[in-house]
Design a protein around this motif. Structure first.
Motif, PDB file in Angstrom:
ATOM      1  N   ALA A  41      -2.110   7.372 -18.957  1.00  0.00           N
ATOM      2  CA  ALA A  41      -1.849   6.729 -17.674  1.00  0.00           C
ATOM      3  C   ALA A  41      -2.943   7.059 -16.658  1.00  0.00           C
ATOM      4  O   ALA A  41      -3.361   6.194 -15.875  1.00  0.00           O
ATOM      5  CB  ALA A  41      -0.485   7.155 -17.145  1.00  0.00           C
ATOM      6  N   ALA A  42      -3.422   8.306 -16.673  1.00  0.00           N
ATOM      7  CA  ALA A  42      -4.487   8.689 -15.751  1.00  0.00           C
ATOM      8  C   ALA A  42      -5.763   7.910 -16.034  1.00  0.00           C
ATOM      9  O   ALA A  42      -6.433   7.427 -15.103  1.00  0.00           O
ATOM     10  CB  ALA A  42      -4.744  10.194 -15.844  1.00  0.00           C
ATOM     11  N   ARG A  43      -6.114   7.763 -17.309  1.00  0.00           N
ATOM     12  CA  ARG A  43      -7.306   6.985 -17.663  1.00  0.00           C
ATOM     13  C   ARG A  43      -7.162   5.539 -17.213  1.00  0.00           C
ATOM     14  O   ARG A  43      -8.102   4.945 -16.677  1.00  0.00           O
ATOM     15  CB  ARG A  43      -7.545   7.043 -19.177  1.00  0.00           C
ATOM     16  CG  ARG A  43      -8.103   8.358 -19.680  1.00  0.00           C
ATOM     17  CD  ARG A  43      -8.631   8.228 -21.097  1.00  0.00           C
ATOM     18  NE  ARG A  43      -7.584   7.865 -22.045  1.00  0.00           N
ATOM     19  CZ  ARG A  43      -6.849   8.741 -22.723  1.00  0.00           C
ATOM     20  NH1 ARG A  43      -7.053  10.038 -22.548  1.00  0.00           N
ATOM     21  NH2 ARG A  43      -5.934   8.335 -23.584  1.00  0.00           N
ATOM     22  N   GLN A  44      -5.993   4.966 -17.426  1.00  0.00           N
ATOM     23  CA  GLN A  44      -5.770   3.573 -17.038  1.00  0.00           C
ATOM     24  C   GLN A  44      -5.903   3.381 -15.528  1.00  0.00           C
ATOM     25  O   GLN A  44      -6.317   2.310 -15.074  1.00  0.00           O
ATOM     26  CB  GLN A  44      -4.388   3.123 -17.517  1.00  0.00           C
ATOM     27  CG  GLN A  44      -4.273   2.990 -19.029  1.00  0.00           C
ATOM     28  CD  GLN A  44      -2.851   2.748 -19.497  1.00  0.00           C
ATOM     29  OE1 GLN A  44      -1.886   2.951 -18.743  1.00  0.00           O
ATOM     30  NE2 GLN A  44      -2.696   2.305 -20.735  1.00  0.00           N
ATOM     31  N   GLN A  45      -5.558   4.426 -14.762  1.00  0.00           N
ATOM     32  CA  GLN A  45      -5.644   4.337 -13.301  1.00  0.00           C
ATOM     33  C   GLN A  45      -6.970   4.859 -12.759  1.00  0.00           C
ATOM     34  O   GLN A  45      -7.182   4.850 -11.540  1.00  0.00           O
ATOM     35  CB  GLN A  45      -4.488   5.121 -12.680  1.00  0.00           C
ATOM     36  CG  GLN A  45      -3.112   4.573 -13.027  1.00  0.00           C
ATOM     37  CD  GLN A  45      -1.990   5.427 -12.464  1.00  0.00           C
ATOM     38  OE1 GLN A  45      -2.033   5.865 -11.318  1.00  0.00           O
ATOM     39  NE2 GLN A  45      -0.961   5.670 -13.268  1.00  0.00           N
ATOM     40  N   GLY A  46      -7.850   5.327 -13.673  1.00  0.00           N
ATOM     41  CA  GLY A  46      -9.139   5.847 -13.245  1.00  0.00           C
ATOM     42  C   GLY A  46      -9.043   7.148 -12.483  1.00  0.00           C
ATOM     43  O   GLY A  46      -9.875   7.417 -11.600  1.00  0.00           O
ATOM     44  N   LEU A  47      -8.071   7.982 -12.822  1.00  0.00           N
ATOM     45  CA  LEU A  47      -7.847   9.236 -12.115  1.00  0.00           C
ATOM     46  C   LEU A  47      -8.387  10.414 -12.909  1.00  0.00           C
ATOM     47  O   LEU A  47      -8.264  10.461 -14.133  1.00  0.00           O
ATOM     48  CB  LEU A  47      -6.351   9.448 -11.859  1.00  0.00           C
ATOM     49  CG  LEU A  47      -5.652   8.392 -10.997  1.00  0.00           C
ATOM     50  CD1 LEU A  47      -4.157   8.691 -10.921  1.00  0.00           C
ATOM     51  CD2 LEU A  47      -6.260   8.339  -9.602  1.00  0.00           C
ATOM     52  N   ASP A  48      -8.956  11.377 -12.207  1.00  0.00           N
ATOM     53  CA  ASP A  48      -9.415  12.623 -12.805  1.00  0.00           C
ATOM     54  C   ASP A  48      -8.406  13.711 -12.440  1.00  0.00           C
ATOM     55  O   ASP A  48      -8.288  14.104 -11.278  1.00  0.00           O
ATOM     56  CB  ASP A  48     -10.803  12.977 -12.262  1.00  0.00           C
ATOM     57  CG  ASP A  48     -11.368  14.246 -12.887  1.00  0.00           C
ATOM     58  OD1 ASP A  48     -10.837  14.672 -13.937  1.00  0.00           O
ATOM     59  OD2 ASP A  48     -12.329  14.814 -12.326  1.00  0.00           O
ATOM     60  N   VAL A  49      -7.638  14.173 -13.415  1.00  0.00           N
ATOM     61  CA  VAL A  49      -6.588  15.144 -13.141  1.00  0.00           C
ATOM     62  C   VAL A  49      -6.574  16.194 -14.239  1.00  0.00           C
ATOM     63  O   VAL A  49      -6.771  15.891 -15.415  1.00  0.00           O
ATOM     64  CB  VAL A  49      -5.210  14.430 -13.029  1.00  0.00           C
ATOM     65  CG1 VAL A  49      -4.900  13.631 -14.276  1.00  0.00           C
ATOM     66  CG2 VAL A  49      -4.094  15.419 -12.736  1.00  0.00           C
ATOM     67  N   ARG A  50      -6.366  17.457 -13.842  1.00  0.00           N
ATOM     68  CA  ARG A  50      -6.272  18.553 -14.807  1.00  0.00           C
ATOM     69  C   ARG A  50      -4.855  18.586 -15.363  1.00  0.00           C
ATOM     70  O   ARG A  50      -3.892  18.760 -14.621  1.00  0.00           O
ATOM     71  CB  ARG A  50      -6.586  19.894 -14.154  1.00  0.00           C
ATOM     72  CG  ARG A  50      -7.989  20.026 -13.582  1.00  0.00           C
ATOM     73  CD  ARG A  50      -8.147  21.410 -12.957  1.00  0.00           C
ATOM     74  NE  ARG A  50      -9.402  21.561 -12.254  1.00  0.00           N
ATOM     75  CZ  ARG A  50      -9.598  21.236 -10.970  1.00  0.00           C
ATOM     76  NH1 ARG A  50      -8.584  20.736 -10.263  1.00  0.00           N
ATOM     77  NH2 ARG A  50     -10.763  21.411 -10.401  1.00  0.00           N
TER      78      ARG A  50
END
Length: 250
Positions: A77-86
C-alpha cells in the motif's frame, strides 16, 4: 494459533480488510503525534491503517507488527501511494527497533491480543525502552464481554475484487472473567466463483485490562499513568467499557 503473529496469516490477512468491523479515523492519532512530538511509532500497524494516512500528511511515524503478511500488505500500500515509511516485523514484547520515539500508540485495543499479563508486562517494558525521555505512550483498552449467543454461528460476509465471498464465523467461545480472557473459535472461508473453497480455523484470544491492572503492570514496567480518557473511566471495569491510558516514564 493464539499468537497474533500466527493468527494473522494467509487467508485471514486476505479477508481482514474486507471483513473487519472497525475502521480507524486517523485524526485522533495524528493529533496525538502532533501534540506529544515526533518521531512516532504505531504498534500493531497491520496493513497500514491509520499509519499511512499520518505519513501521507507529513508526520514522521514508523510502524511495527508481528505479522509478516500484514507488513507486506502495508509495504504494498505504501508503494502504491508513493510513501516512504519505516516498517518493522516484530512482536511488541520483543521489539528492538534501534530508535526512540516521542509518541508511541496502538490504534485500537491491539494490546489486548497479548494472551496474559506476563506478556503484557514484557510489552510495556519494550515500550518504555523505546519511549524517549518526556515521551508519551497511548494505549486504548476495552473490557470485553462475552460474544452474544446469537452471533455464534452467524457468518459475516464480504466480496473481494475477484467476486469471491469472504466469510468470518465465530463458532464457540470460552469466557473466563477470573483470568480476564475470552477465547473464541472462529472460521474464515473464501468461496471463489469457480474452484475449491478455502477454509482456516483459528482461536481468537482477547485478554483484557482494567484501569487497575494496567496501572499495576505499568508501574512494574517503570511507567506511570499520566492521564485517562474519559476521566470517568477511573476504576471502571464494567463490561464493554472503553478507555485510553496515557503512560510516561515513572
Amino acid at each position: 494459533m493464539t499468537d497474533p503473529a500466527n493468527f494473522y496469516t494467509g487467508l485471514v490477512v486476505q479477508a481482514y480488510s474486507a471483513l473487519k468491523a472497525q475502521t480507524f479515523d486517523p485524526a485522533p492519532y495524528a493529533a496525538f503525534v502532533r501534540s506529544h512530538g515526533q518521531p512516532g511509532l504505531e504498534v500493531g500497524c497491520g496493513a497500514g491503517q491509520p499509519l499511512l494516512e499520518l505519513v501521507s500528511n507529513g508526520l514522521d511515524v514508523d510502524g511495527v507488527d508481528s505479522s509478516p503478511d500484514m507488513i507486506e500488505q502495508a509495504r504494498t500500500a505504501a508503494r502504491q501511494q508513493g510513501l516512504d515509511v519505516r516498517l518493522h516485523v516484530a512482536r511488541m514484547e520483543q521489539m528492538d527497533l534501534g530508535r526512540q520515539y516521542r509518541s508511541i500508540y496502538l490504534a485500537g485495543p491491539t494490546f489486548q491480543l497479548l494472551p496474559d499479563d506476563e506478556v503484557a508486562l514484557r510489552a510495556l517494558e519494550a515500550f518504555r525502552r523505546h519511549l524517549a525521555p518526556g515521551g508519551t505512550l497511548m494505549v486504548p483498552l476495552w473490557v470485553a464481554g462475552p460474544t452474544p449467543a446469537e452471533q455464534l454461528g452467524a457468518a459475516r460476509e464480504a466480496v473481494d475484487d475477484s467476486g469471491a465471498v469472504l466469510r468470518y464465523t465465530p463458532v464457540s467461545e470460552v469466557y473466563d472473567p477470573a483470568t480476564r480472557t475470552r477465547r473464541t473459535a472462529v472460521t474464515y472461508e473464501r468461496v471463489p466463483t469457480t474452484g475449491p473453497r478455502e477454509r482456516v480455523d483459528r482461536e481468537w484470544v482477547i485478554h483484557w485490562q482494567t484501569l487497575r491492572t494496567i496501572t499495576e503492570l505499568a508501574s512494574q514496567a517503570g511507567l506511570t499513568v499520566r492521564n485517562v480518557e474519559p476521566p470517568s473511566a477511573a476504576g471502571d471495569a464494567d463490561l464493554g467499557a472503553e478507555f485510553t491510558v496515557f503512560l510516561t516514564h515513572a
